[in-house]
Design an enzyme around this catalytic site. Structure first.
Site, PDB file in Angstrom:
ATOM      1  CB  SER A   1      -0.905   0.030   1.387  1.00 15.12           C
ATOM      2  OG  SER A   1      -1.780   1.192   1.306  1.00 15.12           O
TER       3      SER A   1
ATOM      4  N   GLY B   1      -3.933   3.985   1.016  1.00 13.93           N
ATOM      5  CA  GLY B   1      -4.715   3.928   2.044  1.00 13.93           C
ATOM      6  C   GLY B   1      -5.995   4.920   1.667  1.00 13.93           C
TER       7      GLY B   1
ATOM      8  CB  ALA C   1       6.631  12.629   5.733  1.00 18.31           C
ATOM      9  CB  ILE C   2       2.983  10.580   1.528  1.00 22.04           C
ATOM     10  CG1 ILE C   2       4.149  10.275   0.453  1.00 22.04           C
ATOM     11  CG2 ILE C   2       1.701  11.252   0.502  1.00 22.04           C
ATOM     12  CD1 ILE C   2       4.534  11.307  -0.234  1.00 22.04           C
ATOM     13  N   GLY C   3       1.885  11.331   4.375  1.00 24.36           N
ATOM     14  CA  GLY C   3       0.755  11.550   5.380  1.00 24.36           C
ATOM     15  C   GLY C   3      -0.580  10.867   4.665  1.00 24.36           C
TER      16      GLY C   3
ATOM     17  CB  CYS D   1       0.809   5.349   8.654  1.00 25.35           C
ATOM     18  SG  CYS D   1       1.706   6.543   7.726  1.00 25.35           S
TER      19      CYS D   1
ATOM     20  CB  ILE E   1       8.053  -4.199   9.061  1.00 24.93           C
ATOM     21  CG1 ILE E   1       9.098  -3.902   7.713  1.00 24.93           C
ATOM     22  CG2 ILE E   1       8.224  -5.532   9.766  1.00 24.93           C
ATOM     23  CD1 ILE E   1      10.480  -3.429   8.491  1.00 24.93           C
ATOM     24  CG  ASN E   2       3.731   1.134   7.254  1.00 21.48           C
ATOM     25  OD1 ASN E   2       4.597   1.409   6.552  1.00 21.48           O
ATOM     26  ND2 ASN E   2       2.438   1.367   7.603  1.00 21.48           N
TER      27      ASN E   2
ATOM     28  N   GLY F   1       8.933  -5.033   2.993  1.00 18.52           N
ATOM     29  CA  GLY F   1      10.110  -4.436   3.613  1.00 18.52           C
ATOM     30  C   GLY F   1      11.293  -4.706   2.898  1.00 18.52           C
TER      31      GLY F   1
END
Length: 324
Positions: free
Chosen positions: A44, A69, A93-95, A152, A213-214, A265
């Protein structure tokens, strides 16, 4: 079951029996009762909903497409700059910028349903109610699985707090599972002391699978300007540099739970994907390296099949947890 793909005595000379055609291995895997044609999916946030990548690869070749997301309302994401290259990977750091669930249902989902691949919707939220709103709107949608992003590191409230406290994780998993019509995958953060504890909490809450993992929280500073490179200061580290950490955590999670584990990952090759499966993953997700090579997911699926043939393995599921 291992099969004989040729060898001694399989000649084609006078008096010899015709060589049996090599049997292709079974590449299918099962995630919570959903059968994927192969164990390769997208991670994702790195693939959108597949629209851009459909110009490069046949989405029908993938086991599943995992969407970016999806939130209850449109999210603008973080201010720029929000992506930075680092040694061995990237920071972002797209958020969780996204157009929201209503646009997803009207635009993105019909596009994906035109392909013969499973659809996994990644769900994000700031609050428990926001998660549940998205899950409820997806109850009647033609979606195969839900992946719940409680991991996230780039949002200021919500997601990662749920993923870092086992009691909170178990509680929100149970509530989402009660509201969901589809099987639920909980996406775990690596930014914890003990990943096994978190995997068990998700399982205790009723999760049908876990994915990990994220990204790992990181930072980059420009020494000439003496300023943070990312407007958010910190970002999520992804790419090949995190792979050894991810493999270790996938192994620990697989040892701790009985539900399927989806590993990701830093996967950059079929060899990387096989390593994750040997560590205990039932399937794998390819993330940051899609930006480097948009053809990579299909190359990995083909490479896994070639590995099975080379090793005389008739079923890809034999790889899961085979390392001793």
């Amino acid at each position: 079951m291992r099969e004989n793909f040729g060898g001694a005595g399989a000649g084609t000379g006078v008096g010899a029996q015709p060589q049996r055609e090599k049997t292709r291995p079974d590449m299918t895997v099962d995630i919570a009762g959903v059968k994927l044609k192969n164990p390769v999916m997208t991670a994702s946030g790195t693939f959108g909903s597949g629209m851009e990548y459909a110009e490069f690869i046949d989405l029908n070749r993938l086991g599943a497409v995992v969407t970016k997301g999806v939130a209850a309302e449109p999210w603008e994401g973080n201010p720029t700059p929000r992506v930075a290259e680092v040694t061995g990977g990237m920071l972002n750091a797209i958020g969780l910028q996204n157009p929201g669930i209503d646009v997803f249902l009207e635009r993105d989902l019909p596009f994906l349903k035109a392909y013969d691949t499973k659809v996994i919707v990644n769900v994000c939220g700031h609050t428990e109610q926001e998660y549940l709103e998205v899950v409820q709107k997806l109850q009647e949608a033609p979606v195969d699985l839900l992946e719940i992003n409680v991991s996230c590191p780039n949002v200021t409230r919500g997601a990662i707090q749920f993923g870092q406290d086992p009691a909170c994780l178990e509680d929100i998993t149970a509530k989402i599972k009660k509201a969901a019509a589809q099987p639920v995958i909980m996406k775990l953060t690596p930014n914890v002391t003990d990943i096994a504890v978190m995997a068990r909490a998700a399982e205790a809450g009723g999760a049908d699978a876990v994915s990990l993992i994220n990204t790992i929280t990181g930072m980059k500073i420009d020494i000439e300007t003496q300023r943070f490179v990312l407007a958010n200061k910190t970002g999520g580290m992804s790419g090949p540099a995190i792979k050894p950490i991810a493999v270790r955590m996938v192994w620990q999670a697989a040892q701790a739970v009985s539900i399927p584990v989806i590993g990701m990952g830093g996967i950059a090759s079929a060899e990387d994907a096989v390593e994750f499966m040997l560590a205990g993953a039932s399937a794998v997700a390819v993330g940051a390296m899609n930006f480097h090579d948009p053809y990579l997911t299909v190359k990995i699926a083909d490479g896994i099949e070639e590995y099975l043939i080379r090793h005389g393995i008739g079923d890809v599921k034999e790889l899961t947890g085979a390392v001793r």
